[in-house]
Enzyme design. Structure first.
Site, mmCIF file in Angstrom:
data_model
loop_
_atom_site.group_PDB
_atom_site.id
_atom_site.type_symbol
_atom_site.label_atom_id
_atom_site.label_comp_id
_atom_site.label_asym_id
_atom_site.label_seq_id
_atom_site.Cartn_x
_atom_site.Cartn_y
_atom_site.Cartn_z
ATOM 1 N N SER A 136 0.858 -1.181 0.000
ATOM 2 C CA SER A 136 0.000 0.000 0.000
ATOM 3 C C SER A 136 0.894 1.230 0.000
ATOM 4 C CB SER A 136 -0.887 0.002 1.251
ATOM 5 O OG SER A 136 -1.529 1.235 1.434
ATOM 6 N N TYR A 188 -2.648 -0.907 10.549
ATOM 7 C CA TYR A 188 -2.521 -1.272 9.133
ATOM 8 C C TYR A 188 -1.183 -0.792 8.580
ATOM 9 C CZ TYR A 188 -3.987 -1.908 4.254
ATOM 10 O OH TYR A 188 -4.085 -2.307 2.943
#
Length: 271
Positions: free
Chosen positions: A132, A145
């Site tokens: 990401s 995350y």
């Protein structure tokens, strides 16, 4: 027909990748954590069986099932499955952080280790990990995350270097905002783990709850097919890149991280 095992195919990026690669001629094993999602994939014409990163037995049985169907080979692995638990870092319980890391990095590592011997024996393989933009820049309220994706970046970098003397290629996808269900899927984890009413940041949480529960427009968001297009390059290019940054925010954040002093970058991200 080359084969690929994909995790997290219940929706979003994984589901689009499964259909997209099948359309390109790949034999796709579209795995899901829940059996009902696997059944939905089979109805759609995909080969699907259960794989849960938190369940080592399911990892073993999924790899066994995939190789049974191919006669002992597996050309590619796409580690896509992950989940998030939004909340301020100071409000993140030990158990919540452990749960995110167990799925997003420990499970990924376990599955990857089970696949590497197969690729060594056959003399070929591609391992693609879905990271990401939050794998190289931090962002408020997403600490768990971010931690898992930073860990994925580091572990993948080392694996890529170590695998350089083998025919196995290791690649990172680094999407920015992509249309998916990760926001909706994070709500139960937020409700389970984050005591926002008892937080010193309760007022800030109140201003953020609407975005969490209702979402909002993001002009930079791309459809999941944008990730599938880059995944196809990572799997099919004779000389794949180490990283594929997807969306304008991902490419911009990489540039800003390299150019800006840390304090200035923090200010940009905070605002």
């Amino acid at each position: 027909m080359k084969s690929v095992l994909i995790t997290g195919c219940s929706s979003g990026i994984g589901l689009d990748a499964a259909h997209g690669l099948k359309a390109r001629g790949w034999r796709v094993f579209a795995t899901c954590r829940k059996e009902e999602d696997c059944e939905a994939r089979r109805v759609e014409g995909l080969e699907s069986f259960r794989l849960d990163y938190d369940d080592p037995d399911s990892l073993a049985s999924a790899v066994e099932e995939a190789t049974r169907r191919t006669g002992g080979t597996l050309d590619a692995l796409y580690n896509n499955g992950a989940f998030a638990c939004p909340g301020a870092v100071e409000d993140l319980p030990r158990e919540a952080l452990r749960a995110v890391l167990e799925t997003n990095i420990v499970g990924v590592h376990d599955l990857t280790r089970r696949v590497i011997p197969i690729m060594r024996r056959q003399g070929y393989g591609r391992i693609v990990n879905c990271s990401s933009v939050l794998g190289f820049v931090g962002y408020p309220w997403r600490g768990a995350y971010v931690a898992s994706k930073f860990a994925m970046e580091g572990l993948t970098d080392v694996l890529r270097i170590e695998m350089a003397d083998t025919p196995i290629r290791v690649i990172l996808l680094e999407p920015g905002p992509i249309a998916s269900r990760i926001r909706e899927n994070s709500i139960p984890h937020f409700e389970r783990w984050i005591d926002w009413r008892g937080s010193a940041r309760a007022d800030q949480y109140r201003s953020l709850l609407g975005r969490l529960y209702e979402g909002g427009e993001d002009r930079w968001q791309l459809p999941a097919s944008a990730v599938t297009a880059q995944l196809a390059l990572a799997l099919e290019s004779p000389s794949p890149r180490a990283r594929y940054r997807i969306t304008v925010p991902s490419r911009t954040a990489w540039i800003l991280r390299r150019l800006l002093p840390t304090r200035m970058l923090d200010r940009v991200l905070r605002n």
